[in-house]
Design a protein around this motif. Structure first.
Motif, PDB file in Angstrom:
ATOM      1  N   UNK A   1      13.176  -3.544 -14.083  1.00 16.40           N
ATOM      2  CA  UNK A   1      14.192  -3.515 -12.915  1.00 16.40           C
ATOM      3  C   UNK A   1      13.510  -3.878 -11.563  1.00 16.40           C
ATOM      4  N   UNK A   2      14.430  -4.269 -10.498  1.00 22.75           N
ATOM      5  CA  UNK A   2      14.013  -4.443  -8.987  1.00 22.75           C
ATOM      6  C   UNK A   2      13.221  -3.313  -8.580  1.00 22.75           C
ATOM      7  N   UNK A   3      13.860  -2.224  -9.052  1.00 21.99           N
ATOM      8  CA  UNK A   3      13.530  -0.797  -8.684  1.00 21.99           C
ATOM      9  C   UNK A   3      12.004  -0.551  -8.869  1.00 21.99           C
ATOM     10  N   UNK A   4      11.585  -0.920 -10.035  1.00 26.14           N
ATOM     11  CA  UNK A   4      10.153  -0.861 -10.718  1.00 26.14           C
ATOM     12  C   UNK A   4       9.303  -1.667  -9.694  1.00 26.14           C
ATOM     13  N   UNK A   5       9.705  -3.091  -9.590  1.00 30.99           N
ATOM     14  CA  UNK A   5       8.751  -4.073  -8.922  1.00 30.99           C
ATOM     15  C   UNK A   5       8.773  -3.688  -7.478  1.00 30.99           C
TER      16      UNK A   5
ATOM     17  N   UNK B   1       7.525  -4.184   1.516  1.00 32.04           N
ATOM     18  CA  UNK B   1       6.840  -3.633   0.753  1.00 32.04           C
ATOM     19  C   UNK B   1       5.693  -4.693   0.275  1.00 32.04           C
ATOM     20  N   UNK B   2       5.945  -5.819   0.182  1.00 34.21           N
ATOM     21  CA  UNK B   2       4.716  -6.773   0.072  1.00 34.21           C
ATOM     22  C   UNK B   2       3.720  -6.763   0.827  1.00 34.21           C
ATOM     23  N   UNK B   3       4.136  -6.545   2.194  1.00 34.44           N
ATOM     24  CA  UNK B   3       3.036  -6.488   3.189  1.00 34.44           C
ATOM     25  C   UNK B   3       2.351  -5.038   3.215  1.00 34.44           C
ATOM     26  N   UNK B   4       3.337  -4.231   2.758  1.00 30.64           N
ATOM     27  CA  UNK B   4       2.558  -2.685   2.492  1.00 30.64           C
ATOM     28  C   UNK B   4       1.616  -2.829   1.396  1.00 30.64           C
ATOM     29  N   UNK B   5       1.972  -3.600   0.594  1.00 31.45           N
ATOM     30  CA  UNK B   5       1.035  -3.534  -0.703  1.00 31.45           C
ATOM     31  C   UNK B   5      -0.516  -4.104  -0.376  1.00 31.45           C
ATOM     32  N   UNK B   6      -0.273  -5.142   0.650  1.00 30.60           N
ATOM     33  CA  UNK B   6      -1.566  -5.802   0.796  1.00 30.60           C
ATOM     34  C   UNK B   6      -2.167  -4.584   1.827  1.00 30.60           C
ATOM     35  N   UNK B   7      -1.668  -3.891   2.603  1.00 30.02           N
ATOM     36  CA  UNK B   7      -2.267  -2.994   3.421  1.00 30.02           C
ATOM     37  C   UNK B   7      -2.744  -1.951   2.460  1.00 30.02           C
TER      38      UNK B   7
ATOM     39  N   UNK C   1      -3.219  -8.478  -8.157  1.00 30.26           N
ATOM     40  CA  UNK C   1      -2.728  -9.277  -8.960  1.00 30.26           C
ATOM     41  C   UNK C   1      -1.375  -9.542  -9.054  1.00 30.26           C
ATOM     42  N   UNK C   2      -0.766  -8.145  -8.950  1.00 31.55           N
ATOM     43  CA  UNK C   2       0.722  -8.076  -8.980  1.00 31.55           C
ATOM     44  C   UNK C   2       1.470  -8.573  -7.704  1.00 31.55           C
ATOM     45  N   UNK C   3       0.981  -8.548  -6.595  1.00 35.72           N
ATOM     46  CA  UNK C   3       1.350  -9.165  -5.484  1.00 35.72           C
ATOM     47  C   UNK C   3       1.609 -10.546  -5.444  1.00 35.72           C
ATOM     48  N   UNK C   4       0.841 -11.197  -6.199  1.00 35.91           N
ATOM     49  CA  UNK C   4       0.692 -12.730  -6.276  1.00 35.91           C
ATOM     50  C   UNK C   4       1.844 -13.213  -7.459  1.00 35.91           C
ATOM     51  N   UNK C   5       2.628 -12.331  -8.094  1.00 37.77           N
ATOM     52  CA  UNK C   5       3.600 -12.534  -9.153  1.00 37.77           C
ATOM     53  C   UNK C   5       4.709 -13.045  -8.319  1.00 37.77           C
ATOM     54  N   UNK C   6       5.552 -13.963  -9.129  1.00 38.78           N
ATOM     55  CA  UNK C   6       6.929 -14.266  -8.628  1.00 38.78           C
ATOM     56  C   UNK C   6       7.853 -13.122  -8.381  1.00 38.78           C
ATOM     57  N   UNK C   7       7.815 -12.008  -9.456  1.00 37.04           N
ATOM     58  CA  UNK C   7       8.571 -10.889  -9.394  1.00 37.04           C
ATOM     59  C   UNK C   7       8.355  -9.977  -8.069  1.00 37.04           C
ATOM     60  N   UNK C   8       7.151 -10.116  -7.842  1.00 37.22           N
ATOM     61  CA  UNK C   8       6.938  -9.067  -6.487  1.00 37.22           C
ATOM     62  C   UNK C   8       7.159  -9.947  -5.067  1.00 37.22           C
ATOM     63  N   UNK C   9       7.283 -11.129  -5.206  1.00 36.92           N
ATOM     64  CA  UNK C   9       7.669 -11.767  -4.027  1.00 36.92           C
ATOM     65  C   UNK C   9       9.185 -11.808  -3.821  1.00 36.92           C
ATOM     66  N   UNK C  10       9.587 -11.605  -4.951  1.00 31.04           N
ATOM     67  CA  UNK C  10      11.239 -11.645  -4.879  1.00 31.04           C
ATOM     68  C   UNK C  10      12.113 -10.449  -4.441  1.00 31.04           C
ATOM     69  N   UNK C  11      11.257  -9.280  -4.583  1.00 31.49           N
ATOM     70  CA  UNK C  11      12.120  -7.975  -4.316  1.00 31.49           C
ATOM     71  C   UNK C  11      11.711  -7.538  -2.904  1.00 31.49           C
ATOM     72  N   UNK C  12      12.473  -6.574  -2.249  1.00 31.27           N
ATOM     73  CA  UNK C  12      12.212  -5.747  -1.144  1.00 31.27           C
ATOM     74  C   UNK C  12      12.878  -6.590  -0.064  1.00 31.27           C
TER      75      UNK C  12
END
Length: 110
Positions: A95-99, A48-54, A27-38
């Motif tokens: 923060x972007x750090x948390x995201x 990081x997003x690819x890692x989250x899916x893995x 659910x988090x990986x679908x958010x704009x915040x998740x897609x914006x960082x890394x």
């Protein structure tokens, strides 16, 4: 694989570092915040997003079915979470750090 790793230690450390459930992380990986960082290689999906899916896949895989590559990724996740936890900002909530950490399956305010 080359290097022999202690799979049991990696498994334990991974499950200590990753404190988000598979559905919660998806659910988090679908958010704009998740897609914006890394860091994005070539402007595409962030590392990081690819890692989250893995991570979601790993969390849903029975322990006995995990591959050597899975354990290497689990070790990478543990290292990332440990390094970034050491850099905690004053405002961790938005923060972007948390995201970024959340993309790797770790919510620091849990």
């Amino acid at each position: 694989m080359g290097l022999e790793i202690d799979r049991e230690a990696v498994y334990r450390a991974f499950h200590e570092a990753v404190n988000m459930a598979p559905a919660e992380l998806e659910e988090w990986l679908e958010t704009p915040e998740s897609l914006r960082v890394g860091f994005k290689r070539g402007g595409g999906e962030s590392v990081g997003h690819a890692s989250g899916r893995r991570i979601v896949e790993i969390l849903r895989t029975p322990k006995g079915a995990l591959s050597g590559e899975d354990f290497l990724h689990m070790r990478k996740v543990v290292g990332f979470v440990r390094r970034h936890r050491a850099q905690e900002p004053a405002n961790m909530v938005t923060s972007r750090w948390r995201y970024s950490l959340m993309n790797w399956g770790h919510d620091p305010i849990k």
